[in-house]
Motif scaffolding. Structure first.
Motif, PDB file in Angstrom:
ATOM      1  N   THR A  41      14.598  63.714  33.636  1.00 21.10           N
ATOM      2  CA  THR A  41      14.695  64.493  34.805  1.00 21.10           C
ATOM      3  C   THR A  41      13.404  64.527  35.462  1.00 21.10           C
ATOM      4  N   TYR A  42      12.236  64.473  34.874  1.00 23.65           N
ATOM      5  CA  TYR A  42      10.824  64.364  35.711  1.00 23.65           C
ATOM      6  C   TYR A  42      10.673  63.177  36.116  1.00 23.65           C
ATOM      7  N   THR A  43      11.166  61.936  35.504  1.00 25.42           N
ATOM      8  CA  THR A  43      10.839  60.957  35.866  1.00 25.42           C
ATOM      9  C   THR A  43      11.632  60.299  37.164  1.00 25.42           C
ATOM     10  N   PHE A  44      13.015  60.702  36.928  1.00 25.34           N
ATOM     11  CA  PHE A  44      14.040  60.256  37.752  1.00 25.34           C
ATOM     12  C   PHE A  44      13.861  61.345  39.249  1.00 25.34           C
ATOM     13  N   GLY A  45      13.222  62.442  38.839  1.00 24.15           N
ATOM     14  CA  GLY A  45      12.885  63.426  40.063  1.00 24.15           C
ATOM     15  C   GLY A  45      11.837  62.795  40.896  1.00 24.15           C
ATOM     16  N   ILE A  46      10.622  62.442  40.164  1.00 25.03           N
ATOM     17  CA  ILE A  46       9.362  61.830  40.822  1.00 25.03           C
ATOM     18  C   ILE A  46       9.411  60.731  41.646  1.00 25.03           C
ATOM     19  N   THR A  47      10.538  59.671  41.025  1.00 28.84           N
ATOM     20  CA  THR A  47      10.854  58.366  41.520  1.00 28.84           C
ATOM     21  C   THR A  47      11.868  58.863  42.920  1.00 28.84           C
ATOM     22  N   SER A  48      12.458  59.767  42.684  1.00 35.27           N
ATOM     23  CA  SER A  48      13.464  59.881  44.061  1.00 35.27           C
ATOM     24  C   SER A  48      12.872  60.560  44.925  1.00 35.27           C
ATOM     25  N   MET A  56      10.750  58.782  54.626  1.00 38.08           N
ATOM     26  CA  MET A  56      10.431  59.616  55.802  1.00 38.08           C
ATOM     27  C   MET A  56       9.221  58.998  56.484  1.00 38.08           C
ATOM     28  N   SER A  57       8.258  58.519  55.640  1.00 38.92           N
ATOM     29  CA  SER A  57       6.822  57.638  56.268  1.00 38.92           C
ATOM     30  C   SER A  57       7.367  56.540  57.336  1.00 38.92           C
ATOM     31  N   LEU A  58       8.431  55.604  56.624  1.00 40.18           N
ATOM     32  CA  LEU A  58       8.886  54.674  57.590  1.00 40.18           C
ATOM     33  C   LEU A  58       9.609  55.200  58.661  1.00 40.18           C
ATOM     34  N   ALA A  59      10.443  56.167  58.618  1.00 38.50           N
ATOM     35  CA  ALA A  59      11.129  56.639  59.679  1.00 38.50           C
ATOM     36  C   ALA A  59      10.428  57.396  60.728  1.00 38.50           C
ATOM     37  N   GLY A  77      15.231  57.262  53.166  1.00 32.73           N
ATOM     38  CA  GLY A  77      15.165  58.744  53.109  1.00 32.73           C
ATOM     39  C   GLY A  77      16.332  59.494  52.662  1.00 32.73           C
ATOM     40  N   ILE A  78      17.560  59.178  53.133  1.00 32.61           N
ATOM     41  CA  ILE A  78      18.850  59.408  52.766  1.00 32.61           C
ATOM     42  C   ILE A  78      19.251  59.101  51.289  1.00 32.61           C
ATOM     43  N   ILE A  79      19.030  57.945  51.051  1.00 37.72           N
ATOM     44  CA  ILE A  79      19.121  57.743  49.604  1.00 37.72           C
ATOM     45  C   ILE A  79      18.071  58.522  48.545  1.00 37.72           C
ATOM     46  N   GLY A  80      16.978  58.613  48.847  1.00 35.04           N
ATOM     47  CA  GLY A  80      15.947  59.335  48.138  1.00 35.04           C
ATOM     48  C   GLY A  80      16.460  60.757  47.923  1.00 35.04           C
ATOM     49  N   PHE A  81      16.752  61.457  49.109  1.00 29.66           N
ATOM     50  CA  PHE A  81      17.174  63.051  48.859  1.00 29.66           C
ATOM     51  C   PHE A  81      18.554  62.985  48.294  1.00 29.66           C
ATOM     52  N   ALA A  82      19.552  62.018  48.205  1.00 29.15           N
ATOM     53  CA  ALA A  82      20.661  62.007  47.590  1.00 29.15           C
ATOM     54  C   ALA A  82      20.483  61.902  46.041  1.00 29.15           C
ATOM     55  N   LEU A  83      19.470  61.091  45.669  1.00 26.59           N
ATOM     56  CA  LEU A  83      19.004  60.792  44.293  1.00 26.59           C
ATOM     57  C   LEU A  83      18.452  62.144  43.773  1.00 26.59           C
ATOM     58  N   CYS A  84      17.494  63.152  44.719  1.00 28.08           N
ATOM     59  CA  CYS A  84      17.066  64.213  44.197  1.00 28.08           C
ATOM     60  C   CYS A  84      18.351  65.460  44.206  1.00 28.08           C
TER      61      CYS A  84
END
Length: 116
Positions: A41-48, A56-59, A77-84
């Motif tokens: 969970t910590y690893t996946f959360g940090i990566t997400s 967001m930086s690119l956007a 960003g949408i993919i990252g938020f979905a993973l989170c």
């Protein structure tokens, strides 16, 4: 009640040698059941969150300056938020599997401890 005495006794219990190895074994089994889910969970959360932050930086064009970078950043960003968002349900499933795996041993050891 003397709160200093209670405090001193609680500190002394913390440093006293543990005579009951069954309690220690129970704690280790409990940690063994929960640890894989926690680490994942910590690893996946940090990566997400890093993926979402990069998006967001690119956007916002803090990194790239073209329209392609902005569109790619929004998608990333949408993919990252979905993973989170799916991180917690994955954690719950993994924790449940870990608990099921060690449930019998933990329950038996807890019964032995409570009978003594």
């Amino acid at each position: 009640m003397n709160t200093d005495k209670i405090y001193a006794e609680s500190i002394a219990k913390e440093y006293a040698p543990k005579d009951n190895s069954k309690v220690i074994a129970l704690r280790k089994l409990d940690a063994k059941a929960k640890m894989p889910a926690t680490i994942f969970t910590y690893t996946f959360g940090i990566t997400s969150s890093l993926i979402a932050g990069l998006g967001m930086s690119l956007a916002m064009q803090a990194i790239g300056s073209t329209t392609f970078h902005m569109v790619f950043g929004i998608i990333l960003g949408i993919i990252g938020f979905a993973l989170c968002g799916i991180n917690y349900p994955i954690y719950k499933k993994m924790l449940e599997k870990g608990k099921q795996k060690y449930a019998f041993e933990i329950v038996e050891l807890a019964k032995e401890i409570s009978e003594n």
